[in-house]
Design a protein around this motif. Structure first.
Motif, mmCIF file in Angstrom:
data_model
loop_
_atom_site.group_PDB
_atom_site.id
_atom_site.type_symbol
_atom_site.label_atom_id
_atom_site.label_comp_id
_atom_site.label_asym_id
_atom_site.label_seq_id
_atom_site.Cartn_x
_atom_site.Cartn_y
_atom_site.Cartn_z
ATOM 1 N N GLY A 1 0.744 -0.906 0.198
ATOM 2 C CA GLY A 1 0.151 0.040 -0.151
ATOM 3 C C GLY A 1 1.141 1.373 -0.190
ATOM 4 N N ALA A 2 1.602 1.126 -0.176
ATOM 5 C CA ALA A 2 3.182 2.305 0.225
ATOM 6 C C ALA A 2 3.267 3.241 -1.735
ATOM 7 N N ALA A 3 2.899 4.371 -1.815
ATOM 8 C CA ALA A 3 3.168 5.096 -2.688
ATOM 9 C C ALA A 3 4.589 5.575 -2.613
ATOM 10 N N PRO A 4 4.790 5.037 -4.034
ATOM 11 C CA PRO A 4 6.505 5.957 -3.976
ATOM 12 C C PRO A 4 7.068 7.124 -4.488
ATOM 13 N N ALA A 5 7.983 7.628 -4.930
ATOM 14 C CA ALA A 5 7.339 9.347 -4.620
ATOM 15 C C ALA A 5 7.435 9.721 -6.159
ATOM 16 N N GLY A 6 6.773 10.769 -6.883
ATOM 17 C CA GLY A 6 6.558 11.242 -8.555
ATOM 18 C C GLY A 6 6.304 10.197 -8.642
ATOM 19 N N ALA A 7 5.237 9.356 -8.814
ATOM 20 C CA ALA A 7 4.097 8.435 -9.331
ATOM 21 C C ALA A 7 2.646 9.130 -8.766
ATOM 22 N N ALA A 8 2.317 9.531 -10.213
ATOM 23 C CA ALA A 8 1.095 10.120 -9.690
ATOM 24 C C ALA A 8 0.049 8.575 -9.598
ATOM 25 N N ARG A 9 0.239 8.138 -10.454
ATOM 26 C CA ARG A 9 -1.080 7.402 -10.275
ATOM 27 C C ARG A 9 -1.227 6.278 -9.358
ATOM 28 N N LEU A 10 0.302 5.593 -9.043
ATOM 29 C CA LEU A 10 0.216 5.806 -7.975
ATOM 30 C C LEU A 10 0.417 5.764 -6.495
ATOM 31 N N ALA A 11 -0.023 7.082 -6.725
ATOM 32 C CA ALA A 11 -0.199 7.878 -5.415
ATOM 33 C C ALA A 11 -1.956 7.572 -5.292
ATOM 34 N N ASP A 12 -2.452 7.991 -6.187
ATOM 35 C CA ASP A 12 -3.571 8.168 -6.233
ATOM 36 C C ASP A 12 -4.441 6.799 -5.924
ATOM 37 N N LEU A 13 -3.637 5.456 -6.330
ATOM 38 C CA LEU A 13 -4.020 4.281 -5.864
ATOM 39 C C LEU A 13 -4.068 3.268 -4.410
ATOM 40 N N ALA A 14 -3.025 3.994 -3.825
ATOM 41 C CA ALA A 14 -2.490 4.167 -2.234
ATOM 42 C C ALA A 14 -3.105 5.106 -1.945
ATOM 43 N N TYR B 1 2.384 -4.701 -19.563
ATOM 44 C CA TYR B 1 1.967 -4.184 -18.655
ATOM 45 C C TYR B 1 0.906 -3.387 -18.560
ATOM 46 N N PRO B 2 0.321 -2.318 -18.067
ATOM 47 C CA PRO B 2 -0.188 -1.282 -18.721
ATOM 48 C C PRO B 2 -0.127 0.056 -17.207
ATOM 49 N N TRP B 3 1.389 -0.116 -17.784
ATOM 50 C CA TRP B 3 2.243 0.745 -16.607
ATOM 51 C C TRP B 3 3.633 1.025 -17.582
ATOM 52 N N SER B 4 3.170 2.558 -17.206
ATOM 53 C CA SER B 4 4.932 2.762 -17.768
ATOM 54 C C SER B 4 6.043 2.363 -16.877
ATOM 55 N N ARG B 5 7.304 2.650 -17.825
ATOM 56 C CA ARG B 5 8.487 1.638 -16.743
ATOM 57 C C ARG B 5 8.436 2.804 -15.943
ATOM 58 N N SER B 6 8.486 4.138 -15.333
ATOM 59 C CA SER B 6 8.747 4.696 -14.466
ATOM 60 C C SER B 6 8.257 4.064 -13.210
ATOM 61 N N GLU B 7 6.253 3.797 -13.683
ATOM 62 C CA GLU B 7 5.624 3.086 -12.929
ATOM 63 C C GLU B 7 6.346 1.876 -12.443
#
Length: 881
Positions: A99-112, A481-487
């Motif tokens: 459930g942690a949100a990595p820095a700089g990933a907006a979509r991941l932060a939203d889902l976190a 995968y439906p996620w970018s490399r940075s994600e």
């Protein structure tokens, strides 16, 4: 203590040999997880996928801020968006996300943020359950001695690795000899060549071997390929055999069943089982305008909450007059109530519940409470069938019950979340999610004597003497995968170990080799027809095999001898069409005692064999209950409008404008009762065209009747009379009494002005002649006759001077009385033939014989339209040589 073999793709497969071994299990992820949860006491009530989607939807809705990445999609499709994002979340959880949100990933932060809101509100997924099992294993033990892994432990997700690290006796895959084929065989050479390539060897062409250990066949149709497999199984029933069937395995089982062999159990679960179709159909009936196609399917479906006779009677009503309410609806309800006796009132109440309930415009959506009530009622219906003595019906009821319960609970969750209404698209999606993969067909389960079978080639984990790979068509590759490399990098930074796509593709390619490596004596590959995209495994083999021999399945089936297990069936041609049937003289008896009608006389005269099958033989075409065609519907509605008009008191005194005003007020009521399909989406133009045509026709008909001095118009007049042809009976569309003693019989047709004008010119209008004869027998006067074509508002009389302004079809020297005499002459001719046992088959492609020529002063014979002959295929096939 228990020994477990555990592989990633073994759930639901049989890629190993069944044996008596107490305490041994071969399982996939779902099977092993269930076993662990049972031993640890972590079992819980199953939650459907649709319920979890609704729970996640609430979390997504609660976390909206106006700038979340998913909000625009969520606004357009809440449940679809929730289902997609829930799959993302569940994948991450299984691979280590906390459930942690990595820095700089907006979509991941939203889902976190959504994940934080979902704690305690979302039913666990497989990854959540693995986490609970891993935690429980830190202080509890299970009755498992050894876990033998089929794949290296690195192939398992992080969640599974955490569980396996806490289990005793986990063994890596055994390093066995990959090649199982006999030394010196071509199969062994192929296996060693593939193994060398997988280890980085240099590819080269492998000369084709003719020892029969590898066989490649191609079929032009999958049906032929399935029959060939069934013949192979019949030829060597005791073989140690495995069938690889990645798709369409039900066709193989159908062929095996036809050969009276044990079913292999290759059928897939399906969402189109009858019990799973009832709820979607019932829910489609809540929308306004009513979908009459769905209603017809609901009524003709083999399973339904209404009793069988009630469904059939209402379907018959819809097939003739599609609508709710009115006289025909009341007659149907009365018939149903009478049929069920004391239970009749209860059945009529159930009909009102399921069919006469309030409906809701799609734009306004439907109250969730109303939809929940229908799902609950259907769940109760299926619950009563759970104790059915028939295994098949009981299994179907279980599937239907679970589906209805899942939908009911999901809808109740939406209500608990504060939602009040739901639209058709969201409801369809929710039902689809609740249905998931569907249910199995219990009639097609594997039977005693079946061999091994797998849908995933990687599930072949033990050697088999004979491996058949069915229908090597193209299969989908592992998606990206439906996620970018940075994600993905951001997920990795918070502990999520997603397997690399290239590694997954490599694993998939290795799985395709398993059936080849596990074949001991024979490997048979069944290719699809030329031009179809083929399986990647075959493309690999085709690249290394030097001039492989590919046999045609059809030629093998045709040239096989009885010693090879295929018995030749001698060809017997179907009976050919011929012009005459001969039956014993006098065999057709007693038919004169029945009342004749226009329909029976038409067949008697123009196509005696059709008459003989319909009346003396009492054969009936199967009742295919469908909605009427447009021309049938329009004609029926126009007839009803005319009938209602002239049943009004003092109608003949009305002006044409009064008639049109009455029609404008009345048409919608007629449509609701008998033509409500015209209120369905996309039919407004048809409805308006019908309105304009019938409005014009009514006005013109009324004007013509007034101009002719009509004193009385009797619609649907019941007629009956004794004639030399026997007792005749029928209903004339309109019987018009004129000033004085004159009468006119008018038969109304929707269309076909030119065709009916020709009927009058050629003196072939026997329907009008029959009506006229019945009236003449009762009044001693022949009435005038006419057709009225509703679509064109065209009156076609046969007598001049009755209807001013029309163009009558007058044939010099002819009259209705003379036409009747021709009809009598023709009838006597046919009667003599039938009494002698001669039945003529009047068919378009069979030439008449001298006997086909009627006597002088008889009707001219016209071949009837075979489209309206339900017995056309009983006449034979092809021309008689």
């Amino acid at each position: 203590m228990q020994r477990v073999r555990f592989g990633l793709v073994l759930d639901g497969e049989r890629g190993w040999h069944a044996r008596d071994a107490l305490g041994e299990s071969t399982v996939g992820p779902l099977g092993f997880l269930t076993l662990l949860e049972t031993q640890l006491g972590l079992t819980r009530a199953a939650i459907s996928a649709s319920e979890r989607v609704v729970q996640w939807r609430a979390c997504l809705a609660a976390c909206r801020t106006g700038i979340r990445f998913y909000e625009r999609s969520f606004q357009a499709d809440e449940l679809g968006t929730a289902a997609t994002l829930l799959r993302w979340r569940d994948t991450w959880i299984e691979h280590g996300w906390t459930g942690a949100a990595p820095a700089g990933a907006a979509r991941l932060a939203d889902l976190a943020a959504v994940e934080a809101a979902a704690r305690g509100a979302l039913a666990p997924c497989l990854g959540d359950r693995l986490r609970e099992v891993a935690e429980a294993l830190t202080h509890r033990h299970v009755q498992i001695e050894v876990v033998e892994l089929i794949e290296p432990i690195e192939e398992f997700s992080l969640g599974w690795r955490a569980v396996l690290s806490r289990l005793p006796g986990v063994k890596p895959p055994a390093v066995d000899e990959v090649s199982c084929g006999a030394e010196g065989s071509f199969l062994r050479a192929l296996q060693e060549h593939l193994q060398a390539l997988s280890e980085g060897g240099t590819p080269h062409k492998l000369p084709w071997g003719e020892d029969g250990t590898v066989r490649i066949v191609r079929a032009e149709t999958e049906l032929a390929a399935a029959e060939w497999i069934a013949a192979e199984i019949q030829r060597r029933p005791q073989d140690n055999r495995l069938i690889v069937s990645e798709h369409d395995g039900a066709l193989v089982d159908a062929a095996v069943m036809a050969f009276d062999l044990p079913l292999q159990g290759l059928s897939d679960p399906s969402a189109f089982r009858p019990s799973l179709q009832v709820l979607p159909l019932a829910l489609r009936l809540i929308w306004d305008p009513l979908d009459f196609r769905a209603l017809m399917q609901f009524l003709t479906h083999p399973i339904g909450p209404l009793p069988r006779y009630a469904r059939g009677r209402l379907a018959e009503k819809m097939a003739s007059t599609p609508g709710l309410g009115g006289a025909s609806w009341s007659r149907a309800l009365s018939d149903i109530e009478t049929h069920y006796g004391k239970l009749g009132p209860r059945v009529v109440q159930d009909i009102a519940l399921w069919l006469e309930h309030p409906r809701f415009p799609t734009a306004q959506q439907a109250p969730l409470s109303a939809v929940v009530e229908r799902a609950r009622r259907l769940a109760e219906f299926f619950q009563k069938r759970l104790v059915d003595d028939d295994d098949i019906r009981r299994v179907g009821a279980v599937a239907g019950f679970h589906q209805c319960q899942a939908v009911q609970h999901s809808l109740e969750s939406l209500i608990a979340q504060g939602e009040g209404r739901i639209g058709p698209e969201a409801l369809d999606k929710l039902v689809s999610q609740a249905t998931a993969a569907g249910s199995e067909n219990t009639l097609m389960r594997a039977q005693a004597g079946a061999g091994g079978q797998v849908k995933n080639p990687g599930a072949v984990i033990e050697p088999f003497d004979d491996v058949l790979w069915w229908s090597m068509r193209a299969v989908p590759l592992i998606p990206t995968y439906p996620w970018s490399r940075s994600e993905r990098e951001g997920l990795a930074s918070v502990g999520v170990e997603l397997p690399d796509t290239a590694r997954l593709l490599e694993r998939q390619a290795r799985s395709w080799c398993c059936p080849v490596f596990q074949a001991r004596k024979r490997l048979t590959l069944i290719l699809s027809a030329e031009g179809e995209e083929l399986h990647p495994m075959w493309l690999t083999l085709a690249a290394i095999l030097d001039r492989p021999v590919i046999e045609a399945v059809e030629s093998v089936l045709q040239t096989a001898t009885p010693t090879e297990g295929i018995t030749e069936v001698l060809r017997r041609p179907l009976p050919a069409r011929r012009r005459w049937w001969q039956v014993p003289a006098g065999a057709i008896r007693g038919w004169q005692q029945y009342k004749a009608s226009y329909s029976s006389l038409q067949n008697f005269i123009y196509n005696p064999y059709q008459w003989a099958l319909s009346y003396p033989a009492q054969l009936k075409a199967s009742a295919l209950l469908t909605l009427p065609s447009d021309s049938q519907l329009y004609g029926s509605l126009a007839h009803r409008a005319v009938e209602r008009l002239y049943r009004q008191p003092e109608t003949l005194r009305w002006s044409v404008e009064q008639v049109r005003a009455w029609f404008d007020r009345t048409l919608d009521g007629i449509l609701i009762e008998e033509g409500a399909v015209l209120f369905m989406p996309g039919r407004s133009a048809d409805r308006e065209a019908l309105r304009q045509r019938v409005r014009r026709a009514l006005g013109e008909l009324h004007r013509q009747l007034q101009a002719a001095g009509a004193q009385l118009v009797e619609p649907e007049k019941s007629l009956e009379a004794d004639t030399p042809l026997g007792t005749l009976a029928g209903n004339s569309d309109l019987l018009v009494s004129l000033i004085g003693t004159g009468q006119v019989v008018i038969d109304m047709k929707w269309s076909g002005t030119g065709w009916y004008r020709d009927q009058l010119k050629t003196q072939s209008h026997i329907q009008l002649a029959i009506y006229a004869r019945m009236i003449e027998r009762n009044t001693s006067n022949w009435p005038a006759v006419a057709y009225f074509i509703l679509r064109d508002a065209q009156l076609l009389p046969t007598t001049d001077g009755i209807f001013p302004g029309t163009s009558p079809v007058v044939v010099p020297g002819s009259s209705t009385a003379l036409l009747w005499e021709k009809l009598e002459t023709t009838w006597r001719w046919r009667r003599e033939q039938i009494e002698a046992g001669r039945l003529e088959l009047v068919l378009e492609d069979v030439e008449p014989t001298p006997e086909s020529a009627p006597p002088a002063q008889a009707l001219t014979m016209e071949p009837p339209n075979e489209r309206f002959n339900p017995f056309v295929y009983l006449a034979g096939w092809g021309a008689d040589a």
